[in-house]
Design an enzyme around this catalytic site. Structure first.
Site, PDB file in Angstrom:
ATOM      1  NE  ARG A   1       6.239  -9.483  -4.113  1.00 22.00           N
ATOM      2  CZ  ARG A   1       5.830 -10.388  -3.214  1.00 22.00           C
ATOM      3  NH1 ARG A   1       4.747 -10.149  -2.514  1.00 22.00           N
ATOM      4  NH2 ARG A   1       6.517 -11.488  -3.016  1.00 22.00           N
TER       5      ARG A   1
ATOM      6  NE  ARG B   1       7.019  -1.599   0.548  1.00 19.95           N
ATOM      7  CZ  ARG B   1       7.076  -2.399  -0.507  1.00 19.95           C
ATOM      8  NH1 ARG B   1       7.523  -1.920  -1.653  1.00 19.95           N
ATOM      9  NH2 ARG B   1       6.686  -3.659  -0.425  1.00 19.95           N
TER      10      ARG B   1
ATOM     11  CG  ASN C   1      -5.470  -4.464  -2.258  1.00 19.38           C
ATOM     12  OD1 ASN C   1      -4.435  -3.825  -2.318  1.00 19.38           O
ATOM     13  ND2 ASN C   1      -6.346  -4.298  -1.279  1.00 19.38           N
TER      14      ASN C   1
ATOM     15  CG  HIS D   1       2.121  -1.380   8.108  1.00 17.91           C
ATOM     16  ND1 HIS D   1       3.400  -1.033   8.506  1.00 17.91           N
ATOM     17  CD2 HIS D   1       2.267  -2.206   7.052  1.00 17.91           C
ATOM     18  CE1 HIS D   1       4.278  -1.617   7.712  1.00 17.91           C
ATOM     19  NE2 HIS D   1       3.617  -2.342   6.824  1.00 17.91           N
TER      20      HIS D   1
ATOM     21  NE  ARG E   1      -3.638  -4.891   6.020  1.00 18.24           N
ATOM     22  CZ  ARG E   1      -2.360  -4.669   5.722  1.00 18.24           C
ATOM     23  NH1 ARG E   1      -1.670  -3.791   6.411  1.00 18.24           N
ATOM     24  NH2 ARG E   1      -1.757  -5.341   4.767  1.00 18.24           N
TER      25      ARG E   1
ATOM     26  CG  HIS F   1      10.238  -6.469   6.375  1.00 23.38           C
ATOM     27  ND1 HIS F   1       9.286  -6.601   7.363  1.00 23.38           N
ATOM     28  CD2 HIS F   1       9.625  -5.811   5.360  1.00 23.38           C
ATOM     29  CE1 HIS F   1       8.151  -6.060   6.966  1.00 23.38           C
ATOM     30  NE2 HIS F   1       8.313  -5.570   5.760  1.00 23.38           N
TER      31      HIS F   1
END
Length: 700
Positions: A422, A392, A62, A609, A581, A452
């Site tokens: 990304r 993804r 991270n 998520h 989060r 997205h």
């Protein structure tokens, strides 16, 4: 819709200035605070040991991304002379100074956790890693043989002299700077050399050979090389060898107005990403000052950009330990995601979805019905078309295999792939090429706006008419992350949602104006304005004495207009309970501003998520799930979708999930008014772990 158009109540009364920087948390320091919470998991002795190692590795990864993207972006702004402060009042330069201070503390704590907690615990379990103390002779011999057999043949030491300048150093690669003395075979004096380590070599090595009880069982590649570095410089004295690593700007820059082939442009940028501008230098803690200065000068970095570490320069490589070691007793218990009662392996998904909506909650429930939906559509003779967005997907995706199969069966298949996802850009380029070769219509979305949204639409002919079957979700179509990310997905044949998806795909693939959607909310057009309107509506309900409450779960909350709207809601008496989060710019608990706002972050086994937005609405409750966080980029620079949860059973189920997260006293942290987080304590009450309870409820 501008904020002034919402006509907030302007009755004369003293109100604090909600634009004051005092009421906003800096996004970068907030992100570092999130990483501190991740690191806290590595310290938690209640967790299995190898999971603690994994959390330590995640905190390192991270931080890498933080420097590659966030710090790199701030440095560019400083270089361009940008000094405009953000909502928190901090200029880019001030942010960099604050980051340097906070990140240095975080890095120091990471290595303290490694050396004082993780290493001793691993040794106690017979999983010691070769450390700084004396290495047993048997281990030394094995490492020397391994180096000679597996490592030395692929290393190329580069002495530094006028004929051999400093080599190009790849982003985040492992390197060594070596101090030498003496002359080589040609009589040349040399004092410094660089050794670059190829990524093809494993960073964590399981030791073989005969060992005594208590000897380490693993070694990091960096230690193997350091121990045997003199073998690369026969006839020259090696005075010292120190590891270093450079982090570079990894953001891709594609000129939306100039590019005429997005795929080729992204491919070109990917080739340069490995050698972007340096933003951080990591060196061994004992690296001499003159060599550190030499490296820093070469990479054009300031002293504040140098991080000297007491251990391997890349803690993320410890992630391999979790996979390498077969010790179930040191890992989370294996779980089997629950199978949907409606969409079982033998069910006909179209028959089921035709009758009722189906809600899935991953990873507690299996992702398999989503895969089966696409695979079934691929071979169903009644299916005419499949349209899908992909952000993804992962390698060897069953969903991608299904799309390829559908095209080969003569279906009309259209896939919108986000090339700029990304760090997945290369994988998505390969995916796009594979799909195109199979005959799929591949689009790259809308230039300047990341796609997205998570959408699938299947068009099927039934009784002479066309019917749409849809899946909308909060997470990616990625089977592996569906086992570790919490997300909601909804299957529906609702004609209104089907029409909305049809219009959205036309908008993304053609040249149509923004459609008037029936049920879905879309960025960059309606989502932001509608959220503000719904928050304003809660204010009106509160003032009218009707039920008023906002519960929202997301990854990040930083949009200033939404923050101000929530502050106004709090002032009006609306209870706002936020589960955020990561980054949160809002400050709860400020008297007269955010008394009625509570913010908590849940960090546990699974990555939280899902995005869920609840509005009490005077008793006429509304609930949405979405692909979007409450960030400016999601509202204005991405194509996002929020979808309503309209069935009472589903709404009650998600609300029950939210209440469980709000009651969590194991993995929850509460945000304080000063921007710090306090971990919620179990105390004498009942232990409530939301993720564990959801596993018990749904998993088989």
């Amino acid at each position: 819709m501008a904020e002034t158009e919402l006509r907030w109540d302007s009755r004369p009364m003293e109100r604090p200035d909600l634009n004051s920087p005092d009421y906003y948390q800096n996004r970068e320091t907030s992100l570092l605070e999130f990483n501190r919470r991740v690191l806290k998991q590595a310290k938690d002795e209640r967790l299995p040991l190898l999971e603690r190692v994994r959390f330590l590795a995640i905190s390192s990864s991270n931080l890498d991304e933080f420097f590659e993207i966030r710090v790199a972006g701030l440095k560019q702004r400083v270089e361009l002379g940008a000094s405009r402060p953000g909502p928190d009042g901090m200029t880019p330069q001030q942010q960099l100074e604050r980051i340097s201070e906070r990140a240095r503390q975080l890095v120091s704590e990471q290595y303290r956790v490694l050396n004082e907690m993780i290493r001793p615990a691993l040794e106690a379990e017979g999983l010691g890693i070769v450390g700084g103390r004396d290495v047993p002779k048997g281990v030394q011999r094995w490492m020397a043989e391994y180096f000679e057999r597996e490592v030395e043949p692929v290393l190329t030491p580069l002495a530094l002299d006028p004929a051999r300048p400093f080599p190009r150093i790849q982003n985040k690669s492992l390197n060594f700077i070596v101090r030498l003395a003496g002359t080589d075979a040609f009589g040349r004096k040399t004092s410094l050399a660089i050794v670059q380590v190829p990524r093809s070599l494993p960073r964590l090595i399981q030791l073989g050979g005969a060992r005594s009880i208590g000897d380490p069982t693993m070694a990091l590649l960096s230690r193997v090389i350091q121990t045997n570095i003199d073998r690369l410089f026969e006839g020259v004295d090696v005075l010292g060898c120190w590891q270093f690593r450079v982090t570079r700007n990894s953001e891709l820059y594609v000129d939306d107005e100039e590019v005429d082939d997005l795929l080729r442009a992204v491919e070109g940028e990917l080739a340069e990403r490995r050698y972007g501008a340096a933003v951080r230098l990591e060196t061994a803690a004992d690296c001499p000052d003159d060599l550190t200065l030499f490296l820093r000068s070469h990479f054009s970095l300031e002293a504040a950009d140098v991080y000297q570490v007491d251990g391997p320069v890349n803690l993320h490589r410890l992630m391999g330990l979790h996979d390498l070691v077969e010790r179930p007793d040191l890992k989370f218990p294996v779980f089997t995601p629950g199978l949907s009662a409606e969409l079982g392996p033998q069910s006909d998904p179209f028959e089921v979805i035709r009758e009722r909506n189906v809600l899935l909650h991953h990873p507690f429930q299996s992702f398999q019905p989503v895969t089966d939906f696409v695979r079934r559509a691929a071979t169903d003779p009644a299916v005419l078309a499949i349209k899908m967005t992909l952000y993804r997907t992962g390698a060897d995706s069953s969903i991608v295999n299904g799309l390829v199969e559908a095209a080969r069966h003569g279906k009309d298949v259209t896939v919108i792939i986000e090339l700029m996802a990304r760090f997945d850009e290369a994988a998505n380029i390969e995916l796009a090429t594979r799909l195109q070769e199979a005959g799929v219509h591949v689009m790259y979305g809308v230039v300047g706006y990341k796609t997205h949204a998570k959408l699938v639409m299947v068009v099927r002919r039934e009784d002479g008419q066309l019917k749409r079957y849809c899946h909308v979700g909060t997470g990616n179509y990625h089977a592996r992350t569906a086992r570790s990310y919490t997300d909601y997905g909804l299957f529906t044949s609702d004609p209104a949602i089907g029409e909305d998806l049809h219009d959205l795909f036309l908008q993304m693939t053609g040249l149509t104006k923004a459609p008037t959607l029936r049920k879905l909310l879309q960025s960059p057009f309606t989502l932001h304005a509608m959220l503000l309107t719904k928050i304003k509506r809660e204010i009106d309900h509160a003032r009218g004495g009707r039920p008023a409450r906002v519960v929202a779960k997301m990854n990040s909350l930083i949009d200033p207009e939404v923050v101000r709207a929530l502050y106004r809601a709090s002032q009006a008496g609306v209870a706002c309970q936020l589960i955020v989060r990561g980054i949160c710019a809002l400050k709860p608990g400020i008297p007269g501003v955010s008394d009625n706002i509570a913010v908590r972050s849940v960090v546990g086994r699974f990555l939280e998520h899902s995005r869920v937005f609840y509005f009490a609405n005077g008793g006429e409750e509304e609930l949405y799930c979405a692909s979007a966080d409450w960030m400016e980029r999601n509202f204005f620079r991405r194509i996002e979708v929020a979808f309503p949860i309209e069935h009472d059973e589903h709404r009650k189920r998600i609300l029950a999930d939210l209440e469980t997260y709000l009651a969590d006293n194991v993995n929850a942290w509460e945000l304080q008014a000063d921007g710090s987080y306090r971990q919620v304590e179990t105390g004498a009450g009942k232990r409530i772990c939301a993720q564990e309870l959801l596993l018990e409820q749904y998993a088989d």
